[in-house]
Design an enzyme around this catalytic site. Structure first.
Site, PDB file in Angstrom:
ATOM      1  N   ARG A  96       7.187   3.691  -2.186  1.00  0.00           N
ATOM      2  CA  ARG A  96       7.285   2.854  -1.053  1.00  0.00           C
ATOM      3  C   ARG A  96       6.042   2.470  -0.115  1.00  0.00           C
ATOM      4  O   ARG A  96       5.488   1.903   0.451  1.00  0.00           O
ATOM      5  CB  ARG A  96       8.127   2.842  -0.370  1.00  0.00           C
ATOM      6  CG  ARG A  96       9.227   1.829  -1.653  1.00  0.00           C
ATOM      7  CD  ARG A  96      10.582   2.107  -1.649  1.00  0.00           C
ATOM      8  NE  ARG A  96      10.554   3.123  -2.181  1.00  0.00           N
ATOM      9  CZ  ARG A  96      10.635   3.745  -3.700  1.00  0.00           C
ATOM     10  NH1 ARG A  96      11.164   2.547  -4.117  1.00  0.00           N
ATOM     11  NH2 ARG A  96      10.747   5.117  -3.724  1.00  0.00           N
ATOM     12  N   ARG A 125       2.000  12.074   5.006  1.00  0.00           N
ATOM     13  CA  ARG A 125       3.347  12.712   5.462  1.00  0.00           C
ATOM     14  C   ARG A 125       2.383  13.901   4.227  1.00  0.00           C
ATOM     15  O   ARG A 125       1.612  14.091   3.692  1.00  0.00           O
ATOM     16  CB  ARG A 125       3.580  11.424   3.506  1.00  0.00           C
ATOM     17  CG  ARG A 125       4.189  12.369   2.610  1.00  0.00           C
ATOM     18  CD  ARG A 125       5.217  11.304   2.435  1.00  0.00           C
ATOM     19  NE  ARG A 125       6.447  10.459   3.013  1.00  0.00           N
ATOM     20  CZ  ARG A 125       6.900   9.916   1.810  1.00  0.00           C
ATOM     21  NH1 ARG A 125       6.672   9.629   0.648  1.00  0.00           N
ATOM     22  NH2 ARG A 125       7.573   8.502   2.494  1.00  0.00           N
ATOM     23  N   HIS A 143      10.466   9.796  10.407  1.00  0.00           N
ATOM     24  CA  HIS A 143      10.051   8.866   9.561  1.00  0.00           C
ATOM     25  C   HIS A 143      10.021   7.528  10.214  1.00  0.00           C
ATOM     26  O   HIS A 143      11.142   6.125   9.613  1.00  0.00           O
ATOM     27  CB  HIS A 143      10.671   8.714   7.443  1.00  0.00           C
ATOM     28  CG  HIS A 143      10.072   8.248   6.773  1.00  0.00           C
ATOM     29  ND1 HIS A 143       9.201   6.872   6.716  1.00  0.00           N
ATOM     30  CD2 HIS A 143      10.265   8.358   5.825  1.00  0.00           C
ATOM     31  CE1 HIS A 143       8.359   6.610   5.945  1.00  0.00           C
ATOM     32  NE2 HIS A 143       8.889   6.686   4.747  1.00  0.00           N
TER      33      HIS A 143
HETATM   34  C1  NCD Z   1      12.361   7.691   2.051  1.00  0.00           C
HETATM   35  C2  NCD Z   1      11.210   9.043   2.297  1.00  0.00           C
HETATM   36  O1  NCD Z   1      10.238   9.635   1.576  1.00  0.00           O
HETATM   37  O2  NCD Z   1      12.112  10.238   3.319  1.00  0.00           O
HETATM   38  N1  NCD Z   1      11.591   7.387   1.279  1.00  0.00           N
HETATM   39  C3  NCD Z   1      10.750   6.265   1.216  1.00  0.00           C
HETATM   40  O3  NCD Z   1      10.085   7.056   2.115  1.00  0.00           O
HETATM   41  N2  NCD Z   1      11.422   4.835   1.354  1.00  0.00           N
HETATM   42  C4  NCD Z   1      13.830   8.825   0.860  1.00  0.00           C
HETATM   43  C5  NCD Z   1      14.173   9.725   0.070  1.00  0.00           C
HETATM   44  O4  NCD Z   1      12.682  10.333  -0.265  1.00  0.00           O
HETATM   45  O5  NCD Z   1      14.713   9.401  -0.051  1.00  0.00           O
END
Ligand code: NCD
Length: 307
Positions: A56, A106, A134
Protein backbone atom coordinates in the site's frame (compact mmCIF):
# COMPACT_ATOMS: atom_id res chain seq x y z
CA UNK A 1 1.19 27.74 5.80
CA UNK A 2 4.86 27.14 4.89
CA UNK A 3 5.73 23.51 4.43
CA UNK A 4 8.16 23.89 1.55
CA UNK A 5 10.92 21.29 1.37
CA UNK A 6 10.05 19.99 4.78
CA UNK A 7 10.82 16.43 5.78
CA UNK A 8 7.94 14.22 6.97
CA UNK A 9 9.56 12.14 9.71
CA UNK A 10 7.28 11.77 12.72
CA UNK A 11 3.85 12.92 13.87
CA UNK A 12 5.67 14.41 16.87
CA UNK A 13 6.83 17.19 14.54
CA UNK A 14 3.29 18.27 13.58
CA UNK A 15 0.88 20.79 15.03
CA UNK A 16 -2.85 20.24 14.80
CA UNK A 17 -3.13 23.16 12.36
CA UNK A 18 -0.60 21.57 10.05
CA UNK A 19 -2.44 18.25 10.12
CA UNK A 20 -5.75 19.98 9.39
CA UNK A 21 -4.11 21.76 6.46
CA UNK A 22 -2.99 18.42 4.96
CA UNK A 23 -6.41 16.81 5.51
CA UNK A 24 -8.12 19.78 3.80
CA UNK A 25 -5.81 19.57 0.85
CA UNK A 26 -6.55 15.84 0.51
CA UNK A 27 -10.27 16.66 0.30
CA UNK A 28 -9.51 18.90 -2.68
CA UNK A 29 -7.56 16.10 -4.39
CA UNK A 30 -9.89 13.18 -3.69
CA UNK A 31 -11.77 13.32 -7.00
CA UNK A 32 -8.49 13.29 -8.91
CA UNK A 33 -7.28 10.42 -6.71
CA UNK A 34 -10.19 8.31 -7.96
CA UNK A 35 -9.19 8.68 -11.59
CA UNK A 36 -7.55 11.01 -14.06
CA UNK A 37 -4.34 12.92 -14.27
CA UNK A 38 -3.18 16.49 -13.75
CA UNK A 39 0.14 18.21 -14.39
CA UNK A 40 0.53 19.70 -10.92
CA UNK A 41 3.80 17.85 -10.33
CA UNK A 42 4.94 17.55 -13.94
CA UNK A 43 8.72 17.40 -14.14
CA UNK A 44 9.11 16.16 -10.56
CA UNK A 45 10.64 12.80 -9.71
CA UNK A 46 9.82 10.85 -6.55
CA UNK A 47 12.33 8.18 -5.47
CA UNK A 48 11.00 5.15 -3.62
CA UNK A 49 13.58 3.50 -1.37
CA UNK A 50 11.97 0.50 0.26
CA UNK A 51 14.28 -1.75 2.27
CA UNK A 52 11.28 -3.63 3.69
CA UNK A 53 8.22 -5.16 1.99
CA UNK A 54 5.32 -2.84 1.16
CA UNK A 55 2.19 -2.94 -0.98
CA UNK A 56 0.00 0.00 0.00
CA UNK A 57 2.57 2.60 1.02
CA UNK A 58 4.75 2.07 -2.04
CA UNK A 59 1.96 1.72 -4.58
CA UNK A 60 -0.21 4.53 -3.26
CA UNK A 61 2.75 6.91 -3.35
CA UNK A 62 3.39 5.77 -6.89
CA UNK A 63 -0.27 6.23 -7.87
CA UNK A 64 -0.33 9.65 -6.18
CA UNK A 65 2.72 10.80 -8.13
CA UNK A 66 1.40 9.49 -11.45
CA UNK A 67 -2.01 11.14 -10.97
CA UNK A 68 -0.20 14.42 -10.33
CA UNK A 69 1.78 14.10 -13.55
CA UNK A 70 5.12 13.34 -11.89
CA UNK A 71 7.42 10.35 -12.32
CA UNK A 72 8.68 7.66 -10.00
CA UNK A 73 12.12 6.16 -9.57
CA UNK A 74 12.30 2.85 -7.78
CA UNK A 75 15.31 1.40 -5.96
CA UNK A 76 13.82 -2.04 -6.55
CA UNK A 77 14.86 -4.89 -4.33
CA UNK A 78 17.86 -4.57 -2.05
CA UNK A 79 19.39 -7.48 -3.93
CA UNK A 80 19.27 -5.56 -7.21
CA UNK A 81 20.97 -2.45 -5.77
CA UNK A 82 24.35 -1.57 -4.28
CA UNK A 83 22.89 -2.15 -0.82
CA UNK A 84 24.12 -5.75 -1.15
CA UNK A 85 27.64 -4.46 -1.80
CA UNK A 86 27.57 -2.79 1.61
CA UNK A 87 26.75 0.80 0.63
CA UNK A 88 25.62 2.82 3.63
CA UNK A 89 22.18 4.39 3.81
CA UNK A 90 23.85 7.81 4.12
CA UNK A 91 25.70 7.37 0.81
CA UNK A 92 22.61 6.02 -0.95
CA UNK A 93 20.59 9.02 0.24
CA UNK A 94 23.30 11.48 -0.86
CA UNK A 95 23.28 9.98 -4.33
CA UNK A 96 19.50 9.53 -4.77
CA UNK A 97 19.07 13.15 -3.63
CA UNK A 98 20.78 14.23 -6.83
CA UNK A 99 18.46 12.09 -8.97
CA UNK A 100 15.11 13.08 -7.47
CA UNK A 101 12.96 15.85 -5.97
CA UNK A 102 11.75 13.88 -2.92
CA UNK A 103 12.45 10.48 -1.37
CA UNK A 104 10.13 8.03 0.38
CA UNK A 105 12.17 5.77 2.65
CA UNK A 106 11.07 2.57 4.37
CA UNK A 107 13.81 0.96 6.41
CA UNK A 108 14.02 -1.64 9.21
CA UNK A 109 16.00 0.61 11.60
CA UNK A 110 14.23 2.95 13.97
CA UNK A 111 15.49 6.49 13.43
CA UNK A 112 16.67 5.80 9.86
CA UNK A 113 14.43 8.45 8.30
CA UNK A 114 15.69 11.16 10.66
CA UNK A 115 19.26 10.11 9.97
CA UNK A 116 18.60 10.12 6.20
CA UNK A 117 17.21 13.66 6.45
CA UNK A 118 20.62 14.83 7.65
CA UNK A 119 22.23 13.69 4.40
CA UNK A 120 19.40 14.47 1.99
CA UNK A 121 19.27 17.46 -0.34
CA UNK A 122 15.54 16.85 -0.96
CA UNK A 123 12.59 16.15 1.39
CA UNK A 124 12.60 12.73 3.07
CA UNK A 125 9.22 11.15 3.71
CA UNK A 126 9.29 8.41 6.33
CA UNK A 127 7.41 5.40 4.93
CA UNK A 128 8.06 3.43 8.13
CA UNK A 129 11.28 3.18 10.19
CA UNK A 130 11.38 -0.19 11.93
CA UNK A 131 9.17 -0.18 15.00
CA UNK A 132 9.40 3.63 15.11
CA UNK A 133 6.96 5.79 13.17
CA UNK A 134 4.75 5.77 10.09
CA UNK A 135 3.44 9.34 9.77
CA UNK A 136 1.86 9.08 6.33
CA UNK A 137 -0.21 6.11 7.50
CA UNK A 138 -1.41 8.23 10.42
CA UNK A 139 -2.45 11.05 8.12
CA UNK A 140 -4.57 8.67 6.07
CA UNK A 141 -5.94 7.14 9.29
CA UNK A 142 -6.99 10.60 10.49
CA UNK A 143 -8.54 11.33 7.11
CA UNK A 144 -10.52 8.06 7.34
CA UNK A 145 -11.70 8.86 10.87
CA UNK A 146 -12.74 12.36 9.82
CA UNK A 147 -14.64 11.11 6.78
CA UNK A 148 -16.15 7.91 8.14
CA UNK A 149 -16.61 8.90 11.82
CA UNK A 150 -15.56 12.10 13.61
CA UNK A 151 -12.29 13.46 15.01
CA UNK A 152 -13.83 15.53 17.80
CA UNK A 153 -14.62 13.72 21.05
CA UNK A 154 -13.41 10.48 19.56
CA UNK A 155 -13.48 7.29 21.57
CA UNK A 156 -11.02 4.82 20.04
CA UNK A 157 -9.63 1.39 20.94
CA UNK A 158 -6.21 0.66 19.45
CA UNK A 159 -5.71 -3.09 19.47
CA UNK A 160 -2.91 -5.60 18.97
CA UNK A 161 0.82 -5.11 18.73
CA UNK A 162 1.36 -1.74 20.37
CA UNK A 163 5.01 -2.46 21.12
CA UNK A 164 6.37 -3.01 17.62
CA UNK A 165 3.53 -1.45 15.59
CA UNK A 166 4.80 1.81 14.13
CA UNK A 167 1.37 2.83 12.78
CA UNK A 168 -0.06 2.97 16.29
CA UNK A 169 2.88 4.91 17.70
CA UNK A 170 2.29 7.65 15.16
CA UNK A 171 -1.49 7.46 15.51
CA UNK A 172 -1.44 7.85 19.29
CA UNK A 173 0.66 11.03 19.06
CA UNK A 174 -1.66 12.58 16.49
CA UNK A 175 -4.90 11.61 18.26
CA UNK A 176 -3.59 13.22 21.43
CA UNK A 177 -3.61 16.55 19.59
CA UNK A 178 -7.35 16.07 19.02
CA UNK A 179 -8.12 15.18 22.64
CA UNK A 180 -9.27 11.66 21.79
CA UNK A 181 -10.12 9.15 24.48
CA UNK A 182 -7.70 6.32 23.68
CA UNK A 183 -7.91 2.79 25.05
CA UNK A 184 -4.81 0.71 24.38
CA UNK A 185 -5.65 -2.99 24.11
CA UNK A 186 -2.77 -5.47 23.97
CA UNK A 187 -1.28 -8.57 25.57
CA UNK A 188 1.08 -7.60 28.44
CA UNK A 189 4.16 -8.38 26.28
CA UNK A 190 3.05 -6.00 23.53
CA UNK A 191 2.14 -2.86 25.45
CA UNK A 192 2.77 0.62 24.09
CA UNK A 193 6.38 1.59 25.06
CA UNK A 194 6.62 3.59 28.31
CA UNK A 195 8.43 6.41 26.59
CA UNK A 196 5.53 7.00 24.20
CA UNK A 197 2.97 6.72 27.01
CA UNK A 198 5.00 9.30 28.95
CA UNK A 199 4.98 11.66 25.96
CA UNK A 200 1.21 11.21 25.56
CA UNK A 201 0.67 11.99 29.21
CA UNK A 202 2.78 15.14 28.91
CA UNK A 203 0.60 16.15 25.95
CA UNK A 204 -2.43 15.80 28.23
CA UNK A 205 -3.85 12.79 26.38
CA UNK A 206 -6.64 10.65 27.82
CA UNK A 207 -5.12 7.16 27.64
CA UNK A 208 -5.99 3.92 29.43
CA UNK A 209 -4.80 0.33 29.03
CA UNK A 210 -6.44 -3.07 29.15
CA UNK A 211 -5.87 -6.62 27.91
CA UNK A 212 -9.56 -7.24 27.52
CA UNK A 213 -11.07 -6.14 24.23
CA UNK A 214 -14.62 -7.10 25.26
CA UNK A 215 -14.49 -4.38 27.94
CA UNK A 216 -14.41 -1.60 25.36
CA UNK A 217 -15.98 -3.09 22.26
CA UNK A 218 -19.50 -1.77 22.82
CA UNK A 219 -18.52 1.83 23.66
CA UNK A 220 -15.99 2.94 21.03
CA UNK A 221 -16.48 4.96 17.84
CA UNK A 222 -13.44 3.43 16.18
CA UNK A 223 -11.89 -0.01 16.57
CA UNK A 224 -8.34 0.15 15.19
CA UNK A 225 -6.98 -3.38 14.74
CA UNK A 226 -3.32 -4.16 13.99
CA UNK A 227 -1.23 -7.13 12.92
CA UNK A 228 1.20 -8.72 15.37
CA UNK A 229 4.52 -7.65 13.84
CA UNK A 230 6.05 -11.10 13.42
CA UNK A 231 9.21 -9.81 11.70
CA UNK A 232 10.20 -7.69 14.73
CA UNK A 233 10.21 -10.52 17.31
CA UNK A 234 13.75 -11.51 18.31
CA UNK A 235 12.41 -14.94 19.35
CA UNK A 236 9.78 -16.78 17.23
CA UNK A 237 8.46 -18.67 20.28
CA UNK A 238 7.45 -15.32 21.77
CA UNK A 239 5.49 -14.57 18.59
CA UNK A 240 3.72 -17.91 18.82
CA UNK A 241 2.50 -17.00 22.32
CA UNK A 242 0.65 -13.89 21.13
CA UNK A 243 -0.35 -14.68 17.57
CA UNK A 244 -4.13 -14.66 17.30
CA UNK A 245 -4.48 -12.76 20.61
CA UNK A 246 -7.35 -10.67 19.20
CA UNK A 247 -9.64 -11.63 16.38
CA UNK A 248 -12.81 -9.82 15.35
CA UNK A 249 -15.53 -11.99 13.85
CA UNK A 250 -19.12 -11.23 12.85
CA UNK A 251 -20.29 -12.37 16.32
CA UNK A 252 -18.41 -9.55 18.02
CA UNK A 253 -20.52 -7.00 16.20
CA UNK A 254 -23.88 -7.73 17.88
CA UNK A 255 -23.52 -5.17 20.67
CA UNK A 256 -21.30 -2.54 19.15
CA UNK A 257 -22.46 1.01 18.43
CA UNK A 258 -24.38 1.26 15.21
CA UNK A 259 -21.95 3.82 13.81
CA UNK A 260 -18.76 2.14 15.08
CA UNK A 261 -16.16 1.70 12.34
CA UNK A 262 -13.38 -0.89 12.12
CA UNK A 263 -10.02 0.18 10.73
CA UNK A 264 -6.76 -1.68 10.03
CA UNK A 265 -3.61 -0.39 8.30
CA UNK A 266 -3.39 -3.77 6.52
CA UNK A 267 -2.09 -6.33 5.79
CA UNK A 268 -4.37 -8.29 8.09
CA UNK A 269 -3.42 -11.82 8.95
CA UNK A 270 -5.67 -13.22 11.70
CA UNK A 271 -7.13 -10.07 13.28
CA UNK A 272 -10.30 -9.57 11.25
CA UNK A 273 -12.33 -12.46 9.94
CA UNK A 274 -13.44 -12.07 6.31
CA UNK A 275 -17.06 -12.38 7.53
CA UNK A 276 -16.66 -8.80 8.85
CA UNK A 277 -15.82 -7.39 5.40
CA UNK A 278 -19.45 -7.02 4.31
CA UNK A 279 -20.64 -5.52 7.59
CA UNK A 280 -21.62 -1.86 7.82
CA UNK A 281 -18.70 -1.35 10.24
CA UNK A 282 -15.78 -2.31 7.98
CA UNK A 283 -13.75 0.62 6.64
CA UNK A 284 -10.28 -0.86 6.09
CA UNK A 285 -10.49 -0.93 2.30
CA UNK A 286 -11.78 2.66 2.13
CA UNK A 287 -8.92 3.50 4.51
CA UNK A 288 -6.31 2.04 2.14
CA UNK A 289 -7.77 4.06 -0.77
CA UNK A 290 -7.54 7.28 1.26
CA UNK A 291 -3.77 6.78 1.17
CA UNK A 292 -3.88 8.12 -2.39
CA UNK A 293 -5.42 11.59 -1.77
CA UNK A 294 -3.39 11.98 1.43
CA UNK A 295 -0.13 11.17 -0.31
CA UNK A 296 -1.07 13.43 -3.21
CA UNK A 297 -1.64 16.21 -0.68
CA UNK A 298 1.70 15.55 1.02
CA UNK A 299 3.63 15.46 -2.24
CA UNK A 300 2.22 18.80 -3.39
CA UNK A 301 3.05 20.26 0.02
CA UNK A 302 6.65 19.06 0.30
CA UNK A 303 7.31 19.98 -3.33
CA UNK A 304 5.89 23.45 -2.76
CA UNK A 305 3.02 23.35 -5.27
CA UNK A 306 -0.24 25.21 -4.58
CA UNK A 307 -3.53 23.37 -5.18
C1 NCD B 1 1.87 -1.23 8.15
C2 NCD B 1 3.36 -1.07 8.29
O1 NCD B 1 4.12 -1.33 7.33
O2 NCD B 1 3.77 -0.63 9.35
N1 NCD B 1 1.45 -1.43 6.82
C3 NCD B 1 1.16 -0.33 6.05
O3 NCD B 1 2.00 0.49 5.77
N2 NCD B 1 -0.11 -0.20 5.66
C4 NCD B 1 1.28 -2.22 9.09
C5 NCD B 1 1.79 -3.64 9.12
O4 NCD B 1 2.69 -4.01 8.37
O5 NCD B 1 1.26 -4.41 9.92
Amino acid sequence: MTFDRRHILSMKDFTRNEIDFILERAVKLETLAKGGRSDLLAGNILALLFYEPSTRTRMSFETAMLRLGGSVLNLGSKEASSVVKGETLADTIRVISTYSDAIVLRHPSEGSARMAAEYALVPIINGGDGAGHHPTQTLLDLYTIKKESHLDNLDIAIVGDLKYGRTVHSLAYALSLYGANITLVSPPQLKMPDQIKGDLKTMGARVSETENLDEVLDSVDVLYMTRIQKERFPDPTEYNKVVGAYKITGEHLDNVREDMIIMHPLPRVYEIDSSVDDSAHARYFEQSFYGVPIRMALLTIVLGVEV
